[in-house]
Design an enzyme around this catalytic site. Structure first.
Site, PDB file in Angstrom:
ATOM      1  N   GLY A 152       0.807  -1.223   0.000  1.00  0.00           N
ATOM      2  CA  GLY A 152       0.000   0.000   0.000  1.00  0.00           C
ATOM      3  C   GLY A 152       0.830   1.259   0.000  1.00  0.00           C
ATOM      4  O   GLY A 152       2.042   1.217   0.214  1.00  0.00           O
ATOM      5  N   GLU A 157       3.352   8.673  -0.735  1.00  0.00           N
ATOM      6  CA  GLU A 157       3.085   9.165   0.630  1.00  0.00           C
ATOM      7  C   GLU A 157       4.387   9.328   1.406  1.00  0.00           C
ATOM      8  O   GLU A 157       4.908   8.379   1.948  1.00  0.00           O
ATOM      9  CB  GLU A 157       2.159   8.205   1.363  1.00  0.00           C
ATOM     10  CG  GLU A 157       0.794   8.144   0.685  1.00  0.00           C
ATOM     11  CD  GLU A 157      -0.233   7.333   1.444  1.00  0.00           C
ATOM     12  OE1 GLU A 157      -0.050   7.080   2.645  1.00  0.00           O
ATOM     13  OE2 GLU A 157      -1.219   6.943   0.832  1.00  0.00           O
ATOM     14  N   TYR A 158       4.842  10.546   1.473  1.00  0.00           N
ATOM     15  CA  TYR A 158       4.462  11.756   0.768  1.00  0.00           C
ATOM     16  C   TYR A 158       5.720  12.395   0.228  1.00  0.00           C
ATOM     17  O   TYR A 158       6.781  12.240   0.828  1.00  0.00           O
ATOM     18  CB  TYR A 158       3.789  12.765   1.718  1.00  0.00           C
ATOM     19  CG  TYR A 158       2.669  12.177   2.552  1.00  0.00           C
ATOM     20  CD1 TYR A 158       1.406  11.933   1.991  1.00  0.00           C
ATOM     21  CD2 TYR A 158       2.883  11.851   3.888  1.00  0.00           C
ATOM     22  CE1 TYR A 158       0.371  11.396   2.762  1.00  0.00           C
ATOM     23  CE2 TYR A 158       1.848  11.306   4.657  1.00  0.00           C
ATOM     24  CZ  TYR A 158       0.605  11.080   4.091  1.00  0.00           C
ATOM     25  OH  TYR A 158      -0.393  10.535   4.843  1.00  0.00           O
TER      26      TYR A 158
END
Ligand SMILES: *[C@@H]1O[C@H](CO)[C@@H](O)[C@H](O)[C@H]1NC(C)=O
Length: 308
Positions: free
Chosen positions: A48, A91-92
């Site tokens: 993710g 991110e990020y």
């Protein structure tokens, strides 16, 4: 080459479903880490945005040749598999191992991708809700220029990293994020409001003190499938309420979100009512649409008792 390929695979596994043709967008992230779950959490895919970190992105974006390899691979992957476009979920930029050059390099990637991509190719990005990111990570004007829409991750405003209880996605915070993006040059019609289909949990220091801002002794319990302390998917929350009828449920009228507690466990979450109000906010402010993180946590069995 190897690392850029793995990044592309990760990005596409996010599985965005969006239609640029419909008036309002409905973006449903499918959390790739759902693959780690057991039982009724039933689900698939790998890795993710958060787990991927920022370091490798930063390294690739710095180099023109690595960036152009990435651009070619993205376009090739998308055309091979018939996707409609690409969502960047770094991110990020400038954070978590990233560098201060990320602010500029992020835009270079968007520009090069736009220039090399076929007509009708949809480009979007997911961005962190914290407004301090705008000065270090996000060049809003240029993002607005190259992207078709921007998914605001308007949640995680509070969580077990705080020492007191708080709402995961309260209205005043998301409204502040949206207005800051608009003030910095985002078109309202390109902004997609993120809605969490999960809650955040804490353990109260004292179960007699259980309001918003109550002191906590640490992270709350995990959901039965996700097995990650401090959070529960909406499905797990519904099952929890179903199994234990003594959860005390409250509605925060100012922040327009529910919360609940049972014994020393405190839970901030979103329910049908708060999501309806967020959808209403999207309409009233002429935003581009709504995004959910993430569809794999939804109440797929219709366990929600509140709306029966
Ligand atoms: C970054 O890339 C290296 C290899 O290029 C890889 O071993 C590592 O797992 C990557 N980091 C993350 C967080 O994916």
């Amino acid at each position: 080459m190897k690392s850029s390929t793995s990044i592309i695979v990760f990005l596409l596994l996010i599985g965005i479903m969006a239609s640029a043709r419909s008036e309002k967008k409905i973006v449903c992230y499918y959390g790739s880490w759902a693959t780690y779950r057991n039982g009724n959490g039933k689900l698939l895919v790998a890795m993710g945005g958060w787990n991927e970190g920022s370091e490798n992105y930063s390294r690739i974006m710095k180099s023109y040749s690595l960036r152009s390899t990435l651009v070619k691979s993205i376009i090739n992957f998308i055309q091979t598999w018939g996707f409609d476009g690409f969502d960047l979920d770094w991110e990020y930029p400038s954070q978590r191992g990233g560098s201060s050059d990320d602010y500029r390099n992020y835009i270079s990637l968007l520009k090069e991708l736009r220039e090399s991509s076929p007509r009708g190719f949809i480009m979007s990005a997911a961005v962190g809700a914290a407004t301090y990111l705008i000065s270090s990570a996000y060049d809003v004007k240029n993002m607005n220029k190259y992207l078709d829409f921007i998914n605001l991750m308007t949640y995680d405003y509070h969580g077990s990293w705080d020492t007191v209880t708080g709402h995961n996605a309260p209205f005043s915070s998301l409204d502040n994020t949206v207005s800051t993006w608009i003030r910095n040059g985002a078109s309202p019609s390109k902004l997609v409001l993120g809605v969490p289909i999960y809650g955040r949990t804490w353990t109260l220091s004292n179960s007699n003190s259980h309001g918003v801002g109550a002191s906590t002794s640490g992270i709350g319990k995990a959901g039965r499938y996700t097995l990650e302390k401090g959070m529960m998917t909406y499905l797990e929350i519904c099952e929890e309420f179903h199994s234990f009828r003594d959860w005390a449920k409250y509605w925060d009228n100012r922040e327009k979100v529910p919360y609940a507690f049972r014994g020393n466990q405190w839970l901030s979450y979103d329910n049908v009512q708060s999501v309806q109000l967020k959808a209403q906010y999207v309409n009233e402010n002429s935003l581009g649409g709504i995004m959910v993180w993430s569809i794999d946590g939804d109440d797929v069995y219709g366990m929600d008792d509140e709306n029966k």
